[in-house]
Design a protein around this motif. Structure first.
Motif, short mmCIF file in Angstrom:
data_model
loop_
_atom_site.label_atom_id
_atom_site.label_comp_id
_atom_site.label_asym_id
_atom_site.label_seq_id
_atom_site.Cartn_x
_atom_site.Cartn_y
_atom_site.Cartn_z
N LEU A 75 33.44 3.48 96.73
CA LEU A 75 33.77 1.93 97.01
C LEU A 75 35.14 2.56 96.49
CD1 LEU A 75 34.85 -0.18 98.98
CD2 LEU A 75 33.26 -1.41 97.21
N ALA A 76 34.60 3.27 94.93
CA ALA A 76 36.10 2.34 94.25
C ALA A 76 37.22 3.98 94.35
CB ALA A 76 35.87 2.88 93.01
N LEU A 77 36.51 4.88 94.53
CA LEU A 77 36.60 5.89 95.01
C LEU A 77 37.84 6.20 96.30
CD1 LEU A 77 36.98 9.30 94.53
CD2 LEU A 77 35.05 9.64 96.01
N ILE A 78 37.64 5.39 97.67
CA ILE A 78 38.10 5.12 98.16
C ILE A 78 38.97 4.30 98.31
CG2 ILE A 78 38.32 4.41 100.89
CD1 ILE A 78 34.62 5.15 101.11
N ASP A 79 38.88 3.24 97.61
CA ASP A 79 39.69 2.03 97.27
C ASP A 79 41.22 2.86 95.91
OD1 ASP A 79 41.76 0.13 96.70
OD2 ASP A 79 40.12 -0.57 95.33
N LYS A 80 40.78 4.00 95.62
CA LYS A 80 41.52 4.44 94.79
C LYS A 80 42.27 5.55 95.86
CE LYS A 80 41.96 7.63 90.43
NZ LYS A 80 42.97 9.04 91.20
N ILE A 81 41.32 6.77 95.91
CA ILE A 81 42.36 7.42 96.99
C ILE A 81 43.48 6.49 98.13
CG2 ILE A 81 42.28 9.08 98.92
CD1 ILE A 81 39.26 9.60 98.23
N MET A 82 42.73 5.46 98.75
CA MET A 82 43.63 4.78 99.75
C MET A 82 44.86 4.17 99.04
SD MET A 82 44.24 4.45 103.24
CE MET A 82 42.26 4.81 103.18
N SER A 83 44.81 3.45 98.05
CA SER A 83 45.63 2.88 96.96
C SER A 83 46.77 4.34 96.66
CB SER A 83 45.35 2.51 96.21
OG SER A 83 44.18 1.29 96.42
N GLU A 84 46.32 5.50 96.24
CA GLU A 84 47.61 6.04 95.74
C GLU A 84 48.68 6.76 97.04
OE1 GLU A 84 45.21 9.21 94.09
OE2 GLU A 84 45.06 7.83 91.98
N SER A 85 47.02 7.20 98.52
CA SER A 85 47.89 7.49 99.60
C SER A 85 48.46 6.72 100.26
CB SER A 85 46.90 8.22 100.11
OG SER A 85 45.91 8.41 99.98
N THR A 86 48.77 5.51 100.11
CA THR A 86 49.73 3.99 100.56
C THR A 86 51.02 4.22 99.96
OG1 THR A 86 48.13 2.85 101.35
CG2 THR A 86 49.99 2.20 101.49
N ARG A 87 51.07 4.13 98.60
CA ARG A 87 51.91 4.14 97.60
C ARG A 87 52.68 5.83 97.85
NH1 ARG A 87 49.41 4.72 93.04
NH2 ARG A 87 48.90 2.58 92.89
N ARG A 88 52.09 6.55 98.34
CA ARG A 88 53.36 7.74 98.53
C ARG A 88 53.77 7.82 99.97
NH1 ARG A 88 49.80 11.31 98.85
NH2 ARG A 88 48.78 11.38 100.94
N TRP A 89 52.59 7.04 101.16
CA TRP A 89 53.69 7.27 102.55
C TRP A 89 54.88 5.89 102.25
CZ3 TRP A 89 47.65 5.97 104.19
CH2 TRP A 89 47.13 6.86 104.21
N ARG A 90 54.50 4.89 101.08
CA ARG A 90 55.77 4.10 101.75
C ARG A 90 56.73 5.09 101.04
NH1 ARG A 90 52.92 -0.06 99.79
NH2 ARG A 90 53.30 -1.40 101.56
N GLU A 91 56.81 4.99 99.80
CA GLU A 91 57.84 5.68 99.53
C GLU A 91 58.46 6.54 100.62
OE1 GLU A 91 56.28 8.33 95.65
OE2 GLU A 91 56.00 5.92 94.75
#
Length: 224
Positions: A75-91
């Protein structure tokens, strides 16, 4: 599922700048890197905590100081991947017209993996997501809150631009589009295409765009 980079998947055991092993604060990252490496090799989430510990060259005691179970680690791994990806997508979508932002987001989330390693990671995490949605729905919703919020921003931008219908229920429409993308990704990764032909990102984008622009009542607020 968001795509972690090959560098992350293949990361080796790191060390502090002075050459000593990682301090305790870095151990959760080491456990996540180890789990990601195993996923990249096997595509399965039925590995054991002991395998993760051996791969990370730590101890069971250290693992359980940070995670109560393998599921919590994943769960922590998925959360980290999704958080980092969303930050990149927003940029990447900032300042784009809503239609272009939606296309970029669909392309990023729904384009098939470029490597066999990434494909195995995606398959393993997709299987885990299915279980997570059933056993820990609130945690799963939290993991998806990032891309859901970004979709809401894109829809609101489209409404402000006059590109999308003004009567859209933004919350419901964002959730429906996100689930459409996730469902299509699952069919891609698990090879269970209903039509026998893979669903392409362009088709997913067109479907979602038509829903936002259509005159039908999809996603619209109920009439008073």
């Amino acid at each position: 599922m968001a795509k972690p980079s090959g560098r992350t998947a293949g990361a080796s055991r790191s060390a502090a700048p002075n050459g000593t092993p990682d301090d305790p604060d870095s151990r959760p990252k080491r456990f996540m890197r180890s789990a990601l490496a195993i996923l990249g090799e096997t595509g399965r989430t039925d590995f054991t905590v002991l395998e993760v510990v051996e791969r990370s060259r730590t101890s069971l005691r250290s693992f359980y100081q940070h995670f109560s179970s393998k599921d919590e680690l994943l769960l922590a791994l998925i959360d980290k991947i999704m958080s980092e990806s969303t930050r990149r997508w927003r940029e990447e979508t900032a300042g784009l017209p809503a239609t272009d932002a939606l296309r970029m987001l669909v392309d990023q989330m729904c384009t098939p993996a470029e490597s066999s390693t990434q494909d195995r990671v995606n398959r393993g995490l997709t299987n885990f997501n299915d279980r997570l949605a059933e056993t820990l729905p609130q945690e799963y919703a939290r993991v998806l809150s990032g891309p859901n919020a970004l979709l809401k921003e894109i829809i609101e931008r489209g409404i402000a631009e006059g590109t999308f219908r003004a009567d859209l229920d933004v919350d419901a429409t964002a959730a429906l589009i996100l689930q459409t993308m996730l469902g299509s990704m699952r069919l891609q990764m698990l090879g269970a295409e209903l039509t026998g032909t893979p669903i392409e990102a362009e088709q997913i984008y067109t479907f979602c765009l038509n829903a936002l622009r259509a005159s039908a009542s999809f996603g619209s607020k109920a009439a008073d």
